[in-house]
Design a protein around this motif. Sequence first.
Motif, PDB file in Angstrom:
ATOM      1  N   ASP A 130       0.862  -1.182   0.000  1.00 57.92           N
ATOM      2  CA  ASP A 130       0.000   0.000   0.000  1.00 57.92           C
ATOM      3  C   ASP A 130       0.898   1.232   0.000  1.00 57.92           C
ATOM      4  OD1 ASP A 130      -2.299  -1.499   0.054  1.00 57.92           O
ATOM      5  OD2 ASP A 130      -2.405  -1.542   2.249  1.00 57.92           O
TER       6      ASP A 130
ATOM      7  N   VAL B  80      -0.025   8.279  -1.906  1.00 53.10           N
ATOM      8  CA  VAL B  80      -0.722   8.776  -3.098  1.00 53.10           C
ATOM      9  C   VAL B  80       0.260   9.284  -4.145  1.00 53.10           C
ATOM     10  CG1 VAL B  80      -2.845   9.338  -1.888  1.00 53.10           C
ATOM     11  CG2 VAL B  80      -1.004  11.024  -1.974  1.00 53.10           C
TER      12      VAL B  80
ATOM     13  N   TYR C 233       0.708   3.897  -9.448  1.00 58.48           N
ATOM     14  CA  TYR C 233      -0.041   2.638  -9.504  1.00 58.48           C
ATOM     15  C   TYR C 233       0.628   1.590  -8.623  1.00 58.48           C
ATOM     16  CZ  TYR C 233      -3.370  -0.460 -11.851  1.00 58.48           C
ATOM     17  OH  TYR C 233      -4.426  -1.289 -12.124  1.00 58.48           O
TER      18      TYR C 233
ATOM     19  N   SER D  55      -1.327  -1.537  -7.476  1.00 56.30           N
ATOM     20  CA  SER D  55      -2.041  -2.812  -7.441  1.00 56.30           C
ATOM     21  C   SER D  55      -1.403  -3.859  -8.350  1.00 56.30           C
ATOM     22  CB  SER D  55      -3.497  -2.611  -7.855  1.00 56.30           C
ATOM     23  OG  SER D  55      -4.183  -3.849  -7.892  1.00 56.30           O
TER      24      SER D  55
ATOM     25  N   VAL E  56      -7.186  -4.674  -4.209  1.00 56.44           N
ATOM     26  CA  VAL E  56      -7.317  -3.248  -4.509  1.00 56.44           C
ATOM     27  C   VAL E  56      -8.389  -2.673  -3.587  1.00 56.44           C
ATOM     28  CG1 VAL E  56      -9.129  -3.514  -6.254  1.00 56.44           C
ATOM     29  CG2 VAL E  56      -7.552  -1.575  -6.405  1.00 56.44           C
TER      30      VAL E  56
ATOM     31  N   PHE F 147      -9.689   3.171  -4.714  1.00 58.70           N
ATOM     32  CA  PHE F 147      -8.809   3.215  -5.885  1.00 58.70           C
ATOM     33  C   PHE F 147      -9.613   2.969  -7.154  1.00 58.70           C
ATOM     34  CE2 PHE F 147      -5.595   1.421  -8.824  1.00 58.70           C
ATOM     35  CZ  PHE F 147      -4.729   2.509  -8.858  1.00 58.70           C
TER      36      PHE F 147
ATOM     37  N   THR G 117     -11.416   6.118  -7.948  1.00 56.42           N
ATOM     38  CA  THR G 117     -10.500   7.106  -8.524  1.00 56.42           C
ATOM     39  C   THR G 117     -10.284   6.838 -10.009  1.00 56.42           C
ATOM     40  OG1 THR G 117      -9.345   7.454  -6.427  1.00 56.42           O
ATOM     41  CG2 THR G 117      -8.154   8.049  -8.420  1.00 56.42           C
TER      42      THR G 117
END
Length: 251
Positions: free
Chosen positions: A123, A126, A130, A132, A184, A188, A191
């Motif tokens: 994790d 921000v 990317y 995941s 995920v 996310f 977003t």
Amino acid sequence: MDSKKQGVSRREFLKTTGIATGTLIGGGIIGGLVGYNVNKSPGKENKTGNNHQGQNHELNVGLKFFKTMASFNILAQATERILPEDELGPGAIGLGVPYFIDNQLAGAYGMNAKEYMQGPFEDGAVTQGYQSRLTRAEIFDQGIAKLEEEAQSRYQKGFVELEPEQMDEILTAFQKGEVAMMAVTSSFFFTLLRQATLEGAYCDPIYNGNKNMEGWKMKGFPGHQFSYAKEIESKEFVKYEPQSISSMSHS
């Protein structure tokens, strides 16, 4: 603030925050629109949410990623709640955004062809991009299935059959990360959905979004003009009709 008392529409909110003029695209601002009450005139509000994109589409536009119209229609309604039609112009469905997203998911965007997709998967912050292990295509597949699952769990109805306020409630839960997803977070997925909706609304029409350049027209963007040489020194304001790459003359 009570939006009904103030008479503020979502599109007006987009204009005043700068999103509709293209000055604020990233971040989480448009996510705050979910749950924001719409004060539409009678006859414009789609109370059942059954504005099915698949029932009225261009003959030269087909699905490339989605295998069923049911999944595609869930996507369509979700994008319409993020960017709804109002008195200022068409919403996501009218702009062809669902087809834009479908086409993108079928290509490099959906496969994450330009991202590093090897582990470790943690994790991240921000600012780290990317994170995941799933591709965007896999995230959208799972996210849309979860939208339907939440609708059935909360209201015993399909997502496209819900009232707009009920759709907003579910999308807000995704935005806040309250819905469990595998590999995920739901925030996310939201977003990605929000960003893809904006990109589809303002892309060049050759990508099957921004239908009839209505997104550009709403914010006065001229699109792709061959040249500004004739007017570059003009003291008068020059207004251009928007032009797509596909309509430019190469002669």
